[in-house]
Design an enzyme around this catalytic site. Structure first.
Site, PDB file in Angstrom:
ATOM      1  N   HIS A 120     -12.250   7.387   4.601  1.00  0.00           N
ATOM      2  CA  HIS A 120     -12.975   6.673   3.554  1.00  0.00           C
ATOM      3  C   HIS A 120     -12.248   5.342   3.407  1.00  0.00           C
ATOM      4  O   HIS A 120     -11.302   5.213   2.639  1.00  0.00           O
ATOM      5  CB  HIS A 120     -12.952   7.477   2.245  1.00  0.00           C
ATOM      6  CG  HIS A 120     -13.482   6.711   1.062  1.00  0.00           C
ATOM      7  ND1 HIS A 120     -14.764   6.232   0.989  1.00  0.00           N
ATOM      8  CD2 HIS A 120     -12.882   6.321  -0.091  1.00  0.00           C
ATOM      9  CE1 HIS A 120     -14.931   5.602  -0.152  1.00  0.00           C
ATOM     10  NE2 HIS A 120     -13.801   5.640  -0.832  1.00  0.00           N
ATOM     11  N   ALA A 163     -10.804  12.806  -5.788  1.00  0.00           N
ATOM     12  CA  ALA A 163     -11.514  11.519  -5.599  1.00  0.00           C
ATOM     13  C   ALA A 163     -10.551  10.342  -5.529  1.00  0.00           C
ATOM     14  O   ALA A 163     -10.919   9.266  -5.058  1.00  0.00           O
ATOM     15  CB  ALA A 163     -12.504  11.299  -6.733  1.00  0.00           C
ATOM     16  N   ARG A 215     -24.576   5.679   0.450  1.00  0.00           N
ATOM     17  CA  ARG A 215     -24.887   4.242   0.547  1.00  0.00           C
ATOM     18  C   ARG A 215     -25.674   3.967   1.827  1.00  0.00           C
ATOM     19  O   ARG A 215     -26.634   3.195   1.823  1.00  0.00           O
ATOM     20  CB  ARG A 215     -23.579   3.428   0.563  1.00  0.00           C
ATOM     21  CG  ARG A 215     -22.915   3.361  -0.807  1.00  0.00           C
ATOM     22  CD  ARG A 215     -21.526   2.740  -0.733  1.00  0.00           C
ATOM     23  NE  ARG A 215     -20.945   2.600  -2.075  1.00  0.00           N
ATOM     24  CZ  ARG A 215     -19.642   2.587  -2.331  1.00  0.00           C
ATOM     25  NH1 ARG A 215     -18.769   2.698  -1.343  1.00  0.00           N
ATOM     26  NH2 ARG A 215     -19.205   2.450  -3.561  1.00  0.00           N
ATOM     27  N   ASP A 253     -20.064   7.015   0.890  1.00  0.00           N
ATOM     28  CA  ASP A 253     -20.444   6.064   1.946  1.00  0.00           C
ATOM     29  C   ASP A 253     -21.744   6.524   2.622  1.00  0.00           C
ATOM     30  O   ASP A 253     -22.604   5.705   2.947  1.00  0.00           O
ATOM     31  CB  ASP A 253     -19.328   5.967   2.995  1.00  0.00           C
ATOM     32  CG  ASP A 253     -17.960   5.891   2.337  1.00  0.00           C
ATOM     33  OD1 ASP A 253     -17.334   4.839   2.350  1.00  0.00           O
ATOM     34  OD2 ASP A 253     -17.534   6.920   1.756  1.00  0.00           O
ATOM     35  N   ARG A 289       0.837  -1.195   0.000  1.00  0.00           N
ATOM     36  CA  ARG A 289       0.000   0.000   0.000  1.00  0.00           C
ATOM     37  C   ARG A 289       0.879   1.256   0.000  1.00  0.00           C
ATOM     38  O   ARG A 289       0.584   2.249  -0.653  1.00  0.00           O
ATOM     39  CB  ARG A 289      -0.894  -0.036   1.249  1.00  0.00           C
ATOM     40  CG  ARG A 289      -1.999   0.978   1.216  1.00  0.00           C
ATOM     41  CD  ARG A 289      -2.880   0.874   2.430  1.00  0.00           C
ATOM     42  NE  ARG A 289      -2.172   1.264   3.633  1.00  0.00           N
ATOM     43  CZ  ARG A 289      -2.764   1.742   4.727  1.00  0.00           C
ATOM     44  NH1 ARG A 289      -4.056   1.870   4.756  1.00  0.00           N
ATOM     45  NH2 ARG A 289      -2.071   2.069   5.791  1.00  0.00           N
TER      46      ARG A 289
HETATM   47  P1  NAD Z   1      -8.821   4.226 -14.001  1.00  0.00           P
HETATM   48  O1  NAD Z   1      -7.568   3.430 -14.008  1.00  0.00           O
HETATM   49  O2  NAD Z   1      -9.976   3.803 -14.844  1.00  0.00           O
HETATM   50  O3  NAD Z   1      -8.478   5.748 -14.394  1.00  0.00           O
HETATM   51  C1  NAD Z   1      -7.345   6.432 -13.941  1.00  0.00           C
HETATM   52  C2  NAD Z   1      -6.994   7.437 -15.008  1.00  0.00           C
HETATM   53  O4  NAD Z   1      -5.929   8.253 -14.492  1.00  0.00           O
HETATM   54  C3  NAD Z   1      -6.498   6.805 -16.311  1.00  0.00           C
HETATM   55  O5  NAD Z   1      -7.219   7.315 -17.408  1.00  0.00           O
HETATM   56  C4  NAD Z   1      -5.022   7.214 -16.360  1.00  0.00           C
HETATM   57  O6  NAD Z   1      -4.526   7.389 -17.674  1.00  0.00           O
HETATM   58  C5  NAD Z   1      -5.063   8.537 -15.585  1.00  0.00           C
HETATM   59  N1  NAD Z   1      -3.748   8.943 -15.102  1.00  0.00           N
HETATM   60  C6  NAD Z   1      -2.777   8.181 -14.529  1.00  0.00           C
HETATM   61  N2  NAD Z   1      -1.695   8.930 -14.276  1.00  0.00           N
HETATM   62  C7  NAD Z   1      -1.982  10.196 -14.666  1.00  0.00           C
HETATM   63  C8  NAD Z   1      -1.256  11.417 -14.666  1.00  0.00           C
HETATM   64  N3  NAD Z   1      -0.013  11.482 -14.194  1.00  0.00           N
HETATM   65  N4  NAD Z   1      -1.857  12.509 -15.156  1.00  0.00           N
HETATM   66  C9  NAD Z   1      -3.117  12.453 -15.656  1.00  0.00           C
HETATM   67  N5  NAD Z   1      -3.847  11.317 -15.691  1.00  0.00           N
HETATM   68  C10 NAD Z   1      -3.283  10.206 -15.205  1.00  0.00           C
HETATM   69  O7  NAD Z   1      -9.265   4.330 -12.478  1.00  0.00           O
HETATM   70  P2  NAD Z   1     -10.734   4.718 -11.944  1.00  0.00           P
HETATM   71  O8  NAD Z   1     -11.547   3.491 -11.763  1.00  0.00           O
HETATM   72  O9  NAD Z   1     -11.258   5.834 -12.765  1.00  0.00           O
HETATM   73  O10 NAD Z   1     -10.379   5.239 -10.461  1.00  0.00           O
HETATM   74  C11 NAD Z   1      -9.698   6.473 -10.283  1.00  0.00           C
HETATM   75  C12 NAD Z   1      -9.456   6.713  -8.805  1.00  0.00           C
HETATM   76  O11 NAD Z   1     -10.687   6.939  -8.128  1.00  0.00           O
HETATM   77  C13 NAD Z   1      -8.811   5.513  -8.089  1.00  0.00           C
HETATM   78  O12 NAD Z   1      -7.835   5.981  -7.189  1.00  0.00           O
HETATM   79  C14 NAD Z   1      -9.981   4.899  -7.335  1.00  0.00           C
HETATM   80  O13 NAD Z   1      -9.567   4.142  -6.213  1.00  0.00           O
HETATM   81  C15 NAD Z   1     -10.726   6.155  -6.943  1.00  0.00           C
HETATM   82  N6  NAD Z   1     -12.111   5.979  -6.475  1.00  0.00           N
HETATM   83  C16 NAD Z   1     -12.519   6.787  -5.452  1.00  0.00           C
HETATM   84  C17 NAD Z   1     -13.799   6.682  -4.932  1.00  0.00           C
HETATM   85  C18 NAD Z   1     -14.197   7.589  -3.791  1.00  0.00           C
HETATM   86  O14 NAD Z   1     -15.258   7.408  -3.169  1.00  0.00           O
HETATM   87  N7  NAD Z   1     -13.400   8.587  -3.487  1.00  0.00           N
HETATM   88  C19 NAD Z   1     -14.697   5.740  -5.470  1.00  0.00           C
HETATM   89  C20 NAD Z   1     -14.269   4.943  -6.525  1.00  0.00           C
HETATM   90  C21 NAD Z   1     -12.966   5.052  -7.011  1.00  0.00           C
END
Ligand code: NAD
Length: 334
Positions: free
Chosen positions: A195, A138, A171, A168, A108
């Site tokens: 979270h 996010a 939900r 959350d 992690r």
């Molecule tokens: P994903 O892999 O589909 O998308 C990530 C995107 O970030 C990709 O398009 C990638 O090209 C881009 N990226 C990576 N490095 C980059 C950089 N240096 N500059 C610009 N863009 C860059 O992932 P996802 O499913 O869309 O999830 C995105 C994030 O959201 C994850 O960290 C996930 O854990 C988080 N998330 C948060 C919540 C919440 O409640 N806060 C809920 C769901 C997911």
């Protein structure tokens, strides 16, 4: 007066960052979460301009094309394009959904370090653009990534918001509403803390309209059971794991949640949302970004709404904050 101010400022070589009358949001990270947000924004006609940025430029361009082809059916006049960090200059909000996924066998801490590098490559050019709006983060672990955004940007912490336990809490409202047969919008209950695994529900603050949930259960003549509340809380805590197991990622819920937060900011709504905020003495906590009910408006976090907790809830909250502080400190250890 304004023209004189501009002329004087120019003469002194000062840069004036004026936001235009167009509401502009820049989205960084066009993956599943980012694009679910963009799609919800388009359908809810939330902004005038939406700029898409991704390290994969082609992806951002393809997504912009795809969304633009839906414009005719959205009742919106949004301008959507794949842009660059200069476009942040007069943006109202920059939403960050960019991140890297955990590699097999990666700890992690190592994942966090890589995400910190990703954030450096994002926040620096945004601040250099002259951006003077609000950051909405996010990317997970969202409380830590929000604190990193705050540290890297040097912004006032009230203008750096994480999505925190907002999803959350949504939900929780849905599950609790289903159980007691009430519209989730009439259920007032929150998930607070990290979270993640140490989040929890302060049940002493859970209400249907103004009636405590405990009273509703007590008056149900055995139809509703107190034990079910723990099951609901556990279901909220593990919802993301279950969705990821079933379909690899969660994105619609968070996309809609981010849209709701965006509306609260752009509409200067003073809405109460459990976002990740920097605590400065509230709940006896300092030096931590954590999910708590906050009043959100066009200045970002207008104020943290401190709710009263029982001693047990206070202890749980302190534990959750301590976990977050430890994670952040570990990240910065050599
Ligand atoms: P994903 O892999 O589909 O998308 C990530 C995107 O970030 C990709 O398009 C990638 O090209 C881009 N990226 C990576 N490095 C980059 C950089 N240096 N500059 C610009 N863009 C860059 O992932 P996802 O499913 O869309 O999830 C995105 C994030 O959201 C994850 O960290 C996930 O854990 C988080 N998330 C948060 C919540 C919440 O409640 N806060 C809920 C769901 C997911």
């Amino acid at each position: 007066i304004f023209i004189t101010f501009c002329a004087l400022s120019k003469a002194k070589g000062m840069e004036i960052n004026m936001r235009s009358d167009k509401r502009r949001v820049v989205l960084v990270g066009c993956g599943m979460v980012g694009m679910s947000y963009a799609y919800a924004m388009l359908n809810q006609n939330t902004v005038d301009e939406l700029v898409l940025i991704d390290v994969n430029r082609l992806r951002a361009e393809g997504e912009a094309m795809d969304l633009n082809h839906g414009l005719a059916f959205s009742g919106s006049h949004m301008r959507i394009w794949a842009g660059d960090y200069n476009d942040c200059n007069n943006a109202d909000i920059v939403v960050i959904c960019a991140g890297v996924a955990q590699a097999p066998g990666e700890s992690r801490r190592d994942l966090l370090k890589r995400n910190m590098e990703v954030f450096k490559s994002i926040i620096d050019p945004i601040t250099e653009s002259g951006f003077n709006g609000i950051f909405l983060v996010a990317t997970n672990p969202v409380d830590i990534m929000t604190e990193i955004t705050y540290k890297l940007s040097g912004f006032n912490p009230r203008r750096v918001i994480g999505s925190g336990t907002a999803l959350d809490s949504a939900r929780l409202k849905y599950l609790l509403g289903s159980y007691i047969q009430a519209d989730p919008r009439s259920v007032h209950a929150y998930v607070i803390g990290e979270h993640g695994d140490s989040e929890f529900v302060p049940w002493s603050n859970a209400l249907l309209a103004t009636k405590p949930i405990d009273d509703i259960i007590a008056e149900s003549k055995g139809k509703l059971k107190m034990e079910e509340l723990s099951r609901i809380e556990e279901e909220v805590r593990t919802a993301a794991y279950k969705i990821i197991e079933a379909k690899r990622a969660t994105y619609y819920g968070i996309g809609m949640r981010l849209t709701r937060i965006t509306k609260a900011i752009l509409g200067n709504e003073n809405s109460v949302i459990t976002v990740s905020a920097n605590l400065r003495g509230e709940y006896g906590q300092n030096d931590v970004f954590v999910g708590v009910p906050c009043v959100v408006n066009s200045s970002g976090i207008q104020r943290i709404l401190e709710i009263s907790l029982t001693d047990e809830e206070k202890a749980k909250f302190a534990e959750s904050c301590e976990e977050l502080r430890q994670t952040y400190d570990e990240l910065n250890e050599k």
